[in-house]
Design a protein around this motif. Sequence first.
Motif, short mmCIF file in Angstrom:
data_model
loop_
_atom_site.label_atom_id
_atom_site.label_comp_id
_atom_site.label_asym_id
_atom_site.label_seq_id
_atom_site.Cartn_x
_atom_site.Cartn_y
_atom_site.Cartn_z
N VAL A 43 0.86 -1.18 0.00
CA VAL A 43 0.00 0.00 0.00
C VAL A 43 0.90 1.23 0.00
CG1 VAL A 43 -1.83 1.27 1.17
CG2 VAL A 43 -1.79 -1.23 1.29
N ASN A 44 0.95 1.90 -1.15
CA ASN A 44 1.75 3.12 -1.25
C ASN A 44 0.95 4.29 -0.70
OD1 ASN A 44 3.84 4.94 -2.10
ND2 ASN A 44 2.49 5.52 -3.79
N ASP A 45 1.41 4.81 0.43
CA ASP A 45 0.66 5.85 1.15
C ASP A 45 1.11 7.24 0.71
OD1 ASP A 45 -1.07 7.01 2.96
OD2 ASP A 45 0.32 6.82 4.66
N SER A 66 0.77 -7.47 -5.43
CA SER A 66 -0.35 -6.57 -5.72
C SER A 66 -0.03 -5.23 -5.06
CB SER A 66 -1.67 -7.11 -5.17
OG SER A 66 -2.04 -8.31 -5.81
N PHE A 67 -0.68 -4.18 -5.53
CA PHE A 67 -0.43 -2.89 -4.87
C PHE A 67 -1.65 -2.00 -4.94
CE2 PHE A 67 0.55 -1.76 -9.25
CZ PHE A 67 0.10 -0.45 -9.35
N ILE A 68 -1.74 -1.16 -3.92
CA ILE A 68 -2.74 -0.10 -3.84
C ILE A 68 -1.97 1.22 -3.77
CG2 ILE A 68 -4.61 0.93 -2.49
CD1 ILE A 68 -5.04 -1.88 -1.27
N ASP A 69 -2.27 2.12 -4.67
CA ASP A 69 -1.64 3.44 -4.65
C ASP A 69 -2.69 4.45 -4.20
OD1 ASP A 69 0.07 5.57 -5.05
OD2 ASP A 69 -0.43 5.77 -7.18
N LEU A 70 -2.57 4.91 -2.96
CA LEU A 70 -3.55 5.85 -2.42
C LEU A 70 -3.39 7.22 -3.09
CD1 LEU A 70 -3.45 4.98 1.40
CD2 LEU A 70 -5.01 4.13 -0.35
N SER A 71 -4.47 7.98 -3.11
CA SER A 71 -4.47 9.26 -3.83
C SER A 71 -3.60 10.31 -3.16
CB SER A 71 -5.91 9.78 -3.95
OG SER A 71 -6.47 10.03 -2.67
N ARG A 72 -3.31 10.13 -1.87
CA ARG A 72 -2.40 11.02 -1.14
C ARG A 72 -1.94 10.30 0.11
NH1 ARG A 72 -4.59 12.94 3.53
NH2 ARG A 72 -6.87 13.08 3.71
N ASN A 73 -1.17 10.99 0.93
CA ASN A 73 -0.71 10.41 2.19
C ASN A 73 -1.83 10.51 3.24
OD1 ASN A 73 0.99 11.35 5.02
ND2 ASN A 73 1.39 9.37 4.12
N TYR A 303 -10.45 6.74 2.69
CA TYR A 303 -9.36 6.95 1.75
C TYR A 303 -9.90 6.94 0.33
CZ TYR A 303 -9.96 1.90 1.35
OH TYR A 303 -10.52 0.65 1.18
N PHE A 304 -9.09 7.44 -0.59
CA PHE A 304 -9.34 7.30 -2.02
C PHE A 304 -8.12 6.64 -2.65
CE2 PHE A 304 -12.28 10.93 -1.28
CZ PHE A 304 -13.44 10.29 -1.68
N ILE A 305 -8.37 5.85 -3.68
CA ILE A 305 -7.31 5.09 -4.33
C ILE A 305 -7.05 5.66 -5.72
CG2 ILE A 305 -6.70 2.83 -5.30
CD1 ILE A 305 -8.19 1.56 -3.01
N ASN A 306 -5.78 5.87 -6.02
CA ASN A 306 -5.39 6.32 -7.35
C ASN A 306 -5.35 5.13 -8.32
OD1 ASN A 306 -4.33 7.99 -9.44
ND2 ASN A 306 -2.26 7.29 -8.92
N GLU A 307 -4.63 4.06 -7.91
CA GLU A 307 -4.52 2.87 -8.74
C GLU A 307 -4.59 1.61 -7.87
OE1 GLU A 307 -1.49 2.51 -11.90
OE2 GLU A 307 -0.94 4.56 -11.38
#
Length: 328
Positions: A43-45, A66-73, A303-307
């Motif tokens: 999870v990229n914060d 797998s990965f989650i890219d959050l929209s921001r920190n 949270y919101f997710i970018n990718e």
Amino acid sequence: MRKKITILIPAYNEEAVLYELYNRLINTIEKNTKCYDFELLFVNDGSKDNTVNIIKKLKSEDDRVSFIDLSRNFGKEIAMMAGFDYSKGDALIIIDADLQDPPELIPQMIELWEQGYDDVFAKRNSREGESFFKKWTSEAFYRLLQKLTRIPIQQDTGDFRLLDKRCIEALKLLRETQRYTKGMFSWIGFNKKEILFDRDARFAGETKWNYFKLFELAIEGITSFTITPLRFSAAFGSIISLCAFIYMIWVIIKTLIYGNPVEGYPSLMTVILFIGGIQLISLGIIGEYLGRVFNETKRRPLYFINEYNNVKVTPSDPEKHKNGSNHE
């Protein structure tokens, strides 16, 4: 059908350690691949460095990533919540990216999980690379928190643990925005088992937890799991009011009997300033709790997710996360 285990790795500006972390995780899980399928869920914060690109590269080379890219920190607590929502495993292991928690403990955690334990948590025997003051304040905080709440808070433990799927489903139901996950692990209960380990110093990079953030986390822990500070402020205010009333009666009687004028301007100002300080502290405590009520009533998504796995994610109804559905 083989069981699947998700390894959740929250990451914020961890480009210096990701390759070493990945190699040690792979060396560990390959000893268990005959029995289990693994998912490495990063999870990229909202990292500002090359963290997300390294994770994407690892995914292109290994389907288990797998990965989650959050929209921001959003902070580590929220990053872990995103990992809970998107986990596909029958069990989930949380591990920090900085390699202070040794991946080599994972087989022991899995073995205890197979024995029937739902929450296998790693308790620190020693903490290399941390100052005496940080260790002392941490120990003092957990002692204080344990006295203030009825929940058995685990001491000298972090987020490094294995959680059975039903623990994850329980945690997914707790959607508050002001999160203290270490307390939530205790609050949900279930069958717990500790293992001891010596915590290593950070492998590379710099810690993201300065003393201000640690103090903020401590306030979150206290206000999330006890209202004792409110009771203390009410009790203290009552005691001071009683003392002030007795002193007032004494001044009146002294004046009526002896006819002395009211004296003691310095002492009077001292009392006024002292009581004013207590009132401001009490208002501050009330404000902390009121602020948390205000934030919770907004009912914003956590949270919101970018990718997610190289696919852009459109914000949608956060209620879907409460249903415990997995995401493909």
